[in-house]
Design an enzyme around this catalytic site. Structure first.
Site, PDB file in Angstrom:
ATOM      1  N   SER A 240       0.857  -1.185   0.000  1.00 39.68           N
ATOM      2  CA  SER A 240       0.000   0.000   0.000  1.00 39.68           C
ATOM      3  C   SER A 240       0.894   1.236   0.000  1.00 39.68           C
ATOM      4  O   SER A 240       2.119   1.132   0.010  1.00 39.68           O
ATOM      5  CB  SER A 240      -0.906   0.008   1.237  1.00 39.68           C
ATOM      6  OG  SER A 240      -0.115   0.104   2.418  1.00 39.68           O
ATOM      7  N   LYS A 241       0.268   2.410   0.010  1.00 42.58           N
ATOM      8  CA  LYS A 241       1.052   3.645  -0.024  1.00 42.58           C
ATOM      9  C   LYS A 241       1.988   3.772   1.173  1.00 42.58           C
ATOM     10  O   LYS A 241       3.074   4.339   1.070  1.00 42.58           O
ATOM     11  CB  LYS A 241       0.119   4.858  -0.095  1.00 42.58           C
ATOM     12  CG  LYS A 241      -0.544   5.032  -1.448  1.00 42.58           C
ATOM     13  CD  LYS A 241      -1.349   6.317  -1.513  1.00 42.58           C
ATOM     14  CE  LYS A 241      -1.960   6.509  -2.894  1.00 42.58           C
ATOM     15  NZ  LYS A 241      -2.753   7.756  -2.987  1.00 42.58           N
ATOM     16  N   ARG A 242       1.556   3.235   2.314  1.00 42.46           N
ATOM     17  CA  ARG A 242       2.418   3.355   3.490  1.00 42.46           C
ATOM     18  C   ARG A 242       3.686   2.515   3.352  1.00 42.46           C
ATOM     19  O   ARG A 242       4.686   2.760   4.021  1.00 42.46           O
ATOM     20  CB  ARG A 242       1.656   2.953   4.756  1.00 42.46           C
ATOM     21  CG  ARG A 242       1.255   1.487   4.827  1.00 42.46           C
ATOM     22  CD  ARG A 242       0.354   1.219   6.024  1.00 42.46           C
ATOM     23  NE  ARG A 242      -0.143  -0.147   6.058  1.00 42.46           N
ATOM     24  CZ  ARG A 242       0.496  -1.149   6.641  1.00 42.46           C
ATOM     25  NH1 ARG A 242       1.653  -0.931   7.244  1.00 42.46           N
ATOM     26  NH2 ARG A 242      -0.017  -2.361   6.640  1.00 42.46           N
ATOM     27  N   HIS A 243       3.661   1.512   2.461  1.00 48.50           N
ATOM     28  CA  HIS A 243       4.840   0.692   2.224  1.00 48.50           C
ATOM     29  C   HIS A 243       5.732   1.282   1.137  1.00 48.50           C
ATOM     30  O   HIS A 243       6.896   0.922   1.028  1.00 48.50           O
ATOM     31  CB  HIS A 243       4.445  -0.722   1.782  1.00 48.50           C
ATOM     32  CG  HIS A 243       3.696  -1.497   2.809  1.00 48.50           C
ATOM     33  ND1 HIS A 243       2.438  -1.995   2.589  1.00 48.50           N
ATOM     34  CD2 HIS A 243       4.029  -1.863   4.064  1.00 48.50           C
ATOM     35  CE1 HIS A 243       2.030  -2.659   3.669  1.00 48.50           C
ATOM     36  NE2 HIS A 243       2.973  -2.580   4.574  1.00 48.50           N
TER      37      HIS A 243
END
Length: 476
Positions: A240-243
């Site tokens: 995801s974007k956090r990764h």
């Protein structure tokens, strides 16, 4: 058989990291086999497809260095061809018109759910004549899928995968308004484009069964499928974007080189022995789909950053100077002069050894082109106390009278002074660095002096000592 692969993104956003890897694998497979790599924009979702997203996809692929053959195909422009194939299937008895209303289908699914049955279309119009069609209802066209037996895919990555046909219902090929569905469009486009290998994420594996049935209904030879595992984050969860599931342009803006991104994406799920550093030329030579593993790869920003540092050290100095120039101009608020550009190139060999991204490289290089007097950061200001300024004055006196401005001579002069005064070389080098770079960290300071040249070096020292004219006069 000549290999033809394709990358077929939907233009509903940027070229994300997973899509970039899929494009890379297709590009490498085609280049490895001397085939063609094609690009298709699957823009049938008109509400979400945008020209800006198409432009971002093109830009991302170009930045990554993934060139495509032939003009990109726009799927929406081929809707008439897709509908034509659906009509051919109806005429051949492999598809049929269905007049079930949305309300009927909703009731059907509710009854199936209540009975604990899978929610699938029940084939109510599969064998009914058109004479029974209700007035004022536009039909959809459905595939007359096999109701027994199995559909089998010999997947290049997953191995043999199969599904019982009774688990697949008669999917819609044409909507009631005559527009084709994704499943039909993909098959027709892949067939017409001569695609021999479909390499994509394993989230499309279930689609492959349905698409294979369309190929069989049309009597077309299906492509070979290779469904690659998705990329996960370091914690094992879906990326995801956090990764770091960002667009290709975001990695460019963060200062990553395209060759580093290609190398890193290549190793996300594909391997060649223990090799980690793989040039693009080697990748083309070595890549084959058999090297793709079946387990999800894990995205690691730290590993990508480290790999990028490796490629920075290998990169051409003039190229790097050109890449960091716009970033430096933004930081100093002015355009670089030709002399500035030459300084950056001259200093790049020492600078690139200590940076892992172009952002770091630009920040580290800025001191070379700042206008005098240089601003001093807090640590540099502390180094230039009375003792530090005294060291500078003594060094400047020695440097003014030498003609050989080589790195070796500059260091030897400082060493001689250190021996004569009993000081450590570092004690002399730190005030020198503070004056010449405006900071306490830089490439080796005698290298910095060589790059700056005698006039600029003495002028910067003179600024700190309040002896601007003295420094200029000494050089003149």
């Amino acid at each position: 058989m000549a290999v033809v692969t394709r990358f077929a993104p939907s233009p509903t956003g940027f070229l994300h990291i997973g899509g970039a890897r899929t494009a890379l694998f297709n590009w490498l497979y085609a280049r490895h086999h001397g085939g063609r790599f094609l690009l298709r924009i699957e823009d049938t979702d008109r509400a979400r497809s945008t020209d800006a997203a198409v432009a971002a996809i093109f830009e991302g692929l170009r930045w990554l260095g993934l060139d495509w053959d032939d003009e990109p195909v726009r799927q929406f422009a081929r809707a008439a061809r897709h509908a034509e194939v659906a009509r051919q299937m109806v005429e051949a008895g492999h598809a049929y018109r269905c007049w079930a209303s949305p309300d009927e289908l909703t009731l059907m699914r509710e009854e199936q759910k209540a009975a604990g049955k899978p929610m699938r279309y029940d084939g109510r119009w599969r064998d009914r004549p058109a004479s029974e069609a209700p007035v004022g209802v536009d039909p959809v066209v459905r595939l007359k899928a096999p109701s027994s037996g199995e559909t089998v895919i010999q997947d290049l990555v997953q191995g043999e995968v199969r599904v019982a046909n009774e688990q697949l219902d008669d999917m819609v090929l044409l909507r009631a308004d005559g527009t084709p569905t994704y499943m039909l469009s993909v098959v027709v486009d892949d067939h017409d484009m001569g695609i021999t290998h479909v390499i994509r994420g394993d989230d499309h594996l279930t689609n492959a069964f349905r698409q294979r049935q369309i190929y069989d209904a049309m009597g077309w030879r299906p492509p070979l499928f290779g469904h690659i595992p998705l990329i996960h984050g370091p914690d094992g969860a879906k990326l995801s974007k956090r990764h770091g599931a960002l667009g290709a342009e975001a990695y460019r803006d963060m200062g990553f080189l395209p060759e580093a991104m290609r190398n890193y994406l290549l190793r996300l799920g594909w391997g060649h022995g223990d090799d980690e550093i793989i040039s693009t030329e080697q990748a083309i030579e070595w890549f084959d789909i058999g090297g793709v593993g079946r387990s999800p790869a894990r995205f690691d920003m730290a590993k990508l950053t480290s790999l990028n540092g490796h490629y920075l050290r290998l990169a051409d100095d003039a190229r790097l100077a050109g890449l960091v120039a716009p970033r430096i101009e933004a930081m100093i608020g002015r355009a670089l002069t030709p002399d500035d550009a030459a300084l950056l190139v001259a200093g790049m060999a020492g600078l690139k050894e200590r940076a892992k991204t172009l952002v770091e490289l630009a920040e580290n290089a800025t001191f070379y082109v700042r206008q005098r007097p240089l601003p001093l950061d807090e640590k540099a200001a502390k180094l230039l106390d009375a003792e530090g300024r005294a060291v500078l004055a003594a060094l400047a006196a020695r440097y003014r009278v030498i003609d050989d401005w080589s790195q070796e001579t500059l260091e030897e002069v400082a060493r001689q002074m250190a021996e004569e005064t009993g000081a450590k070389l570092g004690k002399l080098a730190q005030p020198l660095r503070a004056a010449l770079a405006g900071q306490a960290v830089s490439p080796p300071i005698f290298e910095v002096m060589r790059v700056l040249g005698k006039a600029e070096s003495l002028a910067r020292i003179g600024d700190v000592l309040g002896e601007d004219q003295q420094g200029k006069d000494a050089v003149d």
